[in-house]
Enzyme design. Structure first.
Site, short mmCIF file in Angstrom:
data_model
loop_
_atom_site.label_atom_id
_atom_site.label_comp_id
_atom_site.label_asym_id
_atom_site.label_seq_id
_atom_site.Cartn_x
_atom_site.Cartn_y
_atom_site.Cartn_z
N ASP A 60 0.45 -6.20 12.71
CA ASP A 60 0.22 -5.23 13.78
C ASP A 60 -1.23 -4.72 13.80
O ASP A 60 -1.55 -3.80 14.56
CB ASP A 60 1.21 -4.07 13.71
CG ASP A 60 1.10 -3.24 12.44
OD1 ASP A 60 0.64 -3.77 11.41
OD2 ASP A 60 1.45 -2.04 12.48
N HIS A 61 -2.10 -5.35 13.03
CA HIS A 61 -3.53 -5.06 13.10
C HIS A 61 -4.38 -6.28 13.41
O HIS A 61 -5.58 -6.15 13.67
CB HIS A 61 -4.00 -4.40 11.79
CG HIS A 61 -3.43 -3.04 11.60
ND1 HIS A 61 -4.13 -1.87 11.85
CD2 HIS A 61 -2.18 -2.63 11.21
CE1 HIS A 61 -3.36 -0.83 11.62
NE2 HIS A 61 -2.17 -1.27 11.24
N HIS A 171 -2.11 4.63 13.59
CA HIS A 171 -0.78 4.78 14.19
C HIS A 171 -0.54 6.20 14.70
O HIS A 171 -1.12 7.16 14.21
CB HIS A 171 0.31 4.47 13.16
CG HIS A 171 0.42 3.03 12.80
ND1 HIS A 171 1.16 2.13 13.53
CD2 HIS A 171 -0.14 2.32 11.79
CE1 HIS A 171 1.07 0.93 12.97
NE2 HIS A 171 0.28 1.02 11.91
#
Length: 255
Positions: A60-61, A171
């Site tokens: 997710d990065h 986040h």
């Protein structure tokens, strides 16, 4: 001159950042959770992309990196210790190295804990640190690969930065982090006030990231494990700072 920094929401709760050096027009992005929102943000401002700075290897990065690389021909920079599990790097960096976005110089810090090899980028002239999933707004990343003493050592690096530093983390977890922080320091008036502001912002669907380091030092339990009142609050008045940090992290994991 300072960097112009734009926060770009990605996926369900990630943030990426577009950095533009005012002096040269050089553009960088920190982390690429997905490509489409970043391409849209660049297009809206008529910007090209010169480089990508990666903090750690979690999907997710990084999962939008190849799409941006193929579209813009940008250079990709990431941690040397993480190179084997990152997209192919044009430049591998480690603590003590610098990265340059135009005339803006960023210092690379090893902030291992969430992962081993996680790095942060600190641009002191812009009062900005890109911490991803190490220091977060009112929290810190779950310790998937490191341990409590390792992450506490990473937290020291943030504690040593000026209060004016703005923390650009990875986040939108702040509202749940606030609930946990209040379970540790229910009578921290700065925290009570901040939690109320966070609730109001989220009701309006506004981001709570970035945050100021001054605010984090006053309210984030993961930066406060060295403070006597926090040690007492977790029933460990005589424990080491690292032991208290580890206890706070364990409590968060089970909260």
């Amino acid at each position: 001159m300072a960097l112009d920094i734009q926060t770009v929401p990605c996926l369900s709760d990630n943030y990426a950042y577009i950095l533009r050096d005012a002096a040269t027009g050089t553009v960088a992005i920190v982390d690429v959770p997905e490509a489409a929102p970043l391409i849209a943000a660049l297009d809206a401002r008529g910007l090209d992309l010169d480089m990508i700075l990666l903090t750690h290897h979690h999907d997710d990065h990084i999962q939008g990196v190849e799409e941006l690389r193929s579209k813009y021909g940008c250079k990709v920079i990431g941690g040397k210790a993480d190179a084997h599990r990152l997209p192919t790097l044009d430049q591998a960096v480690e603590e003590g190295d610098t990265v340059t976005v135009g005339e803006s110089e960023g210092h690379v810090l090893d902030v291992s804990g969430h992962t081993v090899g996680h790095i942060a980028f600190h641009f002191p002239d812009s009062d900005a640190v890109f911490s991803a999933d190490s220091l977060m707004a009112l929290g810190c990343g779950r310790l998937f690969e490191g341990d409590g003493p390792m992450m506490w050592a990473s937290m020291q690096k943030f504690l040593n930065m000026p209060d004016s530093t703005i923390v650009y983390s990875g986040h939108e977890y702040t509202q749940s982090n606030a609930k946990f922080a209040l379970s540790i320091e229910a009578d921290n008036h700065d925290l009570i006030a901040r939690a109320a502001r966070i609730d109001e912002a989220r009701q309006r669907n506004m981001p709570t990231v970035p945050s100021s380091l001054a605010e984090e030092k006053a309210t984030n339990p993961f930066l406060r494990a060295h403070i006597a009142s926090v040690k007492s609050a977790v029933g460990m008045p005589d424990a080491t700072d690292a032991e208290v940090f580890t206890e706070v992290r364990n409590r968060k994991d089970n909260f």
